[in-house]
Design a protein around this motif. Sequence first.
Motif, PDB file in Angstrom:
ATOM      1  N   ARG A  36      38.325 -23.795   2.399  1.00  0.00           N
ATOM      2  CA  ARG A  36      38.762 -22.820   1.551  1.00  0.00           C
ATOM      3  C   ARG A  36      38.549 -23.134   0.162  1.00  0.00           C
TER       4      ARG A  36
ATOM      5  N   ASP B 129      38.526 -20.704 -10.561  1.00  0.00           N
ATOM      6  CA  ASP B 129      38.184 -20.656 -12.123  1.00  0.00           C
ATOM      7  C   ASP B 129      36.685 -20.653 -12.333  1.00  0.00           C
TER       8      ASP B 129
ATOM      9  N   GLY C  77      31.900 -33.103  -8.449  1.00  0.00           N
ATOM     10  CA  GLY C  77      31.305 -34.179  -9.509  1.00  0.00           C
ATOM     11  C   GLY C  77      30.123 -34.850  -9.024  1.00  0.00           C
TER      12      GLY C  77
ATOM     13  N   ARG D 229      32.694 -32.352 -17.723  1.00  0.00           N
ATOM     14  CA  ARG D 229      34.245 -31.955 -17.964  1.00  0.00           C
ATOM     15  C   ARG D 229      34.423 -30.773 -18.860  1.00  0.00           C
TER      16      ARG D 229
ATOM     17  N   TRP E 225      35.688 -27.425 -20.491  1.00  0.00           N
ATOM     18  CA  TRP E 225      36.914 -26.922 -20.420  1.00  0.00           C
ATOM     19  C   TRP E 225      36.903 -25.523 -21.137  1.00  0.00           C
ATOM     20  N   GLN E 226      35.882 -25.443 -22.011  1.00  0.00           N
ATOM     21  CA  GLN E 226      35.699 -24.117 -22.531  1.00  0.00           C
ATOM     22  C   GLN E 226      34.404 -23.655 -22.735  1.00  0.00           C
TER      23      GLN E 226
ATOM     24  N   ALA F 188      35.662 -28.570 -15.845  1.00  0.00           N
ATOM     25  CA  ALA F 188      37.130 -29.014 -15.413  1.00  0.00           C
ATOM     26  C   ALA F 188      37.821 -27.988 -14.925  1.00  0.00           C
ATOM     27  N   SER F 189      38.973 -27.968 -14.152  1.00  0.00           N
ATOM     28  CA  SER F 189      39.506 -26.873 -13.814  1.00  0.00           C
ATOM     29  C   SER F 189      40.454 -26.127 -15.060  1.00  0.00           C
ATOM     30  N   GLU F 190      40.682 -24.994 -14.552  1.00  0.00           N
ATOM     31  CA  GLU F 190      41.290 -24.163 -15.761  1.00  0.00           C
ATOM     32  C   GLU F 190      40.389 -23.883 -16.876  1.00  0.00           C
ATOM     33  N   CYS F 191      38.896 -23.823 -16.471  1.00  0.00           N
ATOM     34  CA  CYS F 191      37.873 -23.817 -17.550  1.00  0.00           C
ATOM     35  C   CYS F 191      37.668 -22.229 -17.896  1.00  0.00           C
ATOM     36  N   ALA F 192      38.075 -21.255 -17.016  1.00  0.00           N
ATOM     37  CA  ALA F 192      38.010 -19.929 -17.238  1.00  0.00           C
ATOM     38  C   ALA F 192      39.219 -19.086 -16.204  1.00  0.00           C
ATOM     39  N   GLU F 193      39.355 -17.880 -16.679  1.00  0.00           N
ATOM     40  CA  GLU F 193      40.363 -17.221 -15.894  1.00  0.00           C
ATOM     41  C   GLU F 193      39.661 -16.741 -14.705  1.00  0.00           C
ATOM     42  N   PRO F 194      40.327 -16.938 -13.338  1.00  0.00           N
ATOM     43  CA  PRO F 194      39.560 -16.346 -12.013  1.00  0.00           C
ATOM     44  C   PRO F 194      39.313 -14.969 -12.204  1.00  0.00           C
TER      45      PRO F 194
ATOM     46  N   SER G  19      39.973 -11.426 -11.063  1.00  0.00           N
ATOM     47  CA  SER G  19      41.130 -10.762 -10.427  1.00  0.00           C
ATOM     48  C   SER G  19      41.076  -9.331 -10.258  1.00  0.00           C
ATOM     49  N   GLU G  20      40.166  -8.718 -10.985  1.00  0.00           N
ATOM     50  CA  GLU G  20      40.201  -7.255 -11.156  1.00  0.00           C
ATOM     51  C   GLU G  20      38.892  -6.457 -10.636  1.00  0.00           C
TER      52      GLU G  20
ATOM     53  N   TYR H 172      23.663 -42.505 -11.755  1.00  0.00           N
ATOM     54  CA  TYR H 172      22.814 -41.462 -11.065  1.00  0.00           C
ATOM     55  C   TYR H 172      21.607 -41.652 -11.658  1.00  0.00           C
TER      56      TYR H 172
ATOM     57  N   ARG I  81      44.351 -29.007 -24.639  1.00  0.00           N
ATOM     58  CA  ARG I  81      43.867 -27.692 -23.999  1.00  0.00           C
ATOM     59  C   ARG I  81      44.916 -26.687 -24.026  1.00  0.00           C
TER      60      ARG I  81
ATOM     61  N   ARG J 221      47.562 -22.440 -19.577  1.00  0.00           N
ATOM     62  CA  ARG J 221      47.241 -21.174 -19.001  1.00  0.00           C
ATOM     63  C   ARG J 221      48.651 -20.593 -19.008  1.00  0.00           C
TER      64      ARG J 221
ATOM     65  N   LYS K 291      50.150  -8.633 -14.332  1.00  0.00           N
ATOM     66  CA  LYS K 291      49.473  -7.170 -14.583  1.00  0.00           C
ATOM     67  C   LYS K 291      50.330  -6.159 -14.040  1.00  0.00           C
TER      68      LYS K 291
END
Lengths: 407, 259
Positions: free
Chosen positions: A102, A109, A187, A204, A206-207, A235-241, A243-244, B112, B205, B208, B213
């Motif tokens: 899954r 993200d 990775g 890594r 993140w933005q 990395a995780s939380e690099c962007a908003e998933p 949703s719309e 690598y 960072r 979040r 919404k």
Amino acid sequence: MSDIIRRDPRAERIARNRLHPLHATVQRSETSWMGPNGIIRKNPHAVGFIGPNGTKRIDRSGAQQGGTAKRSTQAAAVQLPLHTVAAPSFYIVVVPDLVGGRLTTHDRDLLGLAHKLAGHQGAVLAVVFGEHKESSFDTAGVDRLLHLDGALYSGYAPEQQVQALTAIERQFRPRHWLLPDSRTGGGELGRRLAAQLGERPATRVWQVTDEHCIGRAGAGQQDLQRPLARVILAASECAEPVSESRHEALAVSLDTEVARCLPRIEDLGAVAVDPAATPMAEAEFILSGGNGVRDWDLFHRTAVALGATEGASRVAVDDGHMARNRQVGATGTWVTARVYLAVGISGAIQHLQGIGACDKVVAVNLDAGCDMIKRADLSVIGDSAAILAALIERMAAHRAGGNRDAA
Amino acid sequence: MQPKPLNVLCLVSIGAHPTSGRARRAEQDARAVELGLRLAGEQVQVLHAGNAEEEALRAYLGMGLSELSVLQQPDGADALPVLFDYLKDSGAQLVLTGSQAETGEGSGMLPYLLAEQLGWPLVVGLAEVEKVENGVAQVLQALPRGQRRRLQVRLPFLASVDNAAPVARQSAFGPARRGTLWTDEVHVLDDDLLSNASFQPARPRPKRLKVIKAKTGAERMKAATAKAAGGGGQVLKDVSAQEGAEAIFKLLLEEGVIR
């Protein structure tokens, strides 16, 4: 249809006016009628109506008409607008981890980031290796889906996967490759791919802004800002998933067969590790016991039979049945198990907070109304001792000879 | 007869303390050296590409090594070509590295790229070498959540270790002083990374935010007061213990947690 209750002033006016020709039509019938013996019968239960807060109201002003008809209030499933890319001018390729088949939050993200990069012209192509159980690729933001299945990709086959990804590189010429910078596979695969393609990846990350990406460098004391790389390990939380919007998730395939590479690393399968030795916070499968467990010896035997890490609720720990470091919940350990089997735990809010990150929760309980049942994906109402004993038997049968008595 | 020990070579770098930023032996590289010492004993070779004057390098010698080779390079030089030249004809059968450097870019690409250039297989997250027979090694790979996977790989190969590898032994002061650092002058190639990238102190960072919404007040109220609810879970009532256990077993099998 909205849930707002609307009055109909005209109907109310007619209902008040007994001389109005339509008066009878707006009156509730069936409240009184002529019986077979010529006696007027009345049905007192039909009088009145159910008010907005659920109590019965009787209005004797003659205007009684509203609220009697029960409104159908099933919420229509919200259909998100469909985002289509008929002829993509470029591709952004995402290779999600798909832990347990899954999409993880990290994957979502990443798909969100891919959409940011793709805009309206490009398409997001997700590459999936092997079997998966995911059904929501469309709402996660996958425009095109490339599913590579088969014996070649089962198990640990990073070299074969890189071979397939280079075939994708040749066919689709993606503008960016996005992979999760995770220990669960992304990775490693991303770095292997970057080494194969001869690209210098941004790791890594993140933005991501229009031109630049920022990633952690070294041991995390510094950030490295650089122009947007072609291979991005985010990395995780690099962007908003996403949703719309809904996406097509159209299946695409490779034009050419992927060359079979001779595996230099042979996978001999997973090794049984002592589940008690894995830290609770990162155990994959936890069997947790609470106040409803009477036979703790049976509980421990079940944990051994299932190969699960043991956990406990606060009550079980306070009563001395389990060690303090096994406590799950707000005051104990916040667990991240994929499967959490809760036996005899009613689900205090502190406990539910502790298992918030769990994927699948199974509850065994006597009380069908407890909070754990509301949280669980599968609940069995019944005596925990009998069910645990049956589970041990079922496991023994499974170990002995596969699924011969699978119901 | 004592079997011939494996020819193990460890690549080490200079680390930075996570809090003070002071130079130290890198955590994962020290674990690689520890693994090398367990496999090959004193015969393990240790190689560093960088500044030989750095005092922190002696911390590796303090783990019980008699010598350490250094390919002398200034900061910001590309370590890959010189390491490739060295490894090409070093005769090493197993090359151990950490997963990523603690200073500089720390992209973790070095093993690598080396494996790609040398044409050797790469094992990521080596936890243990179980046995080496007839030029084939059987190793354990560390997976997330404390799991292990058994792999078979032909020598020579490269392996990176992460925090699942055995903890490095302490570094002793005396051996660290007594050990020798052999320095080789090598051709210096500059890394082109810093021509277009820049280092900055790490920014925290952004946390979040939980975006709700909701269009109406009632929905907002519901979102604010909602309990953790899976909803739609399957509830089995009035079933025998066997049926209940069967249902649980089926779910566990589907999720792949039962082996």
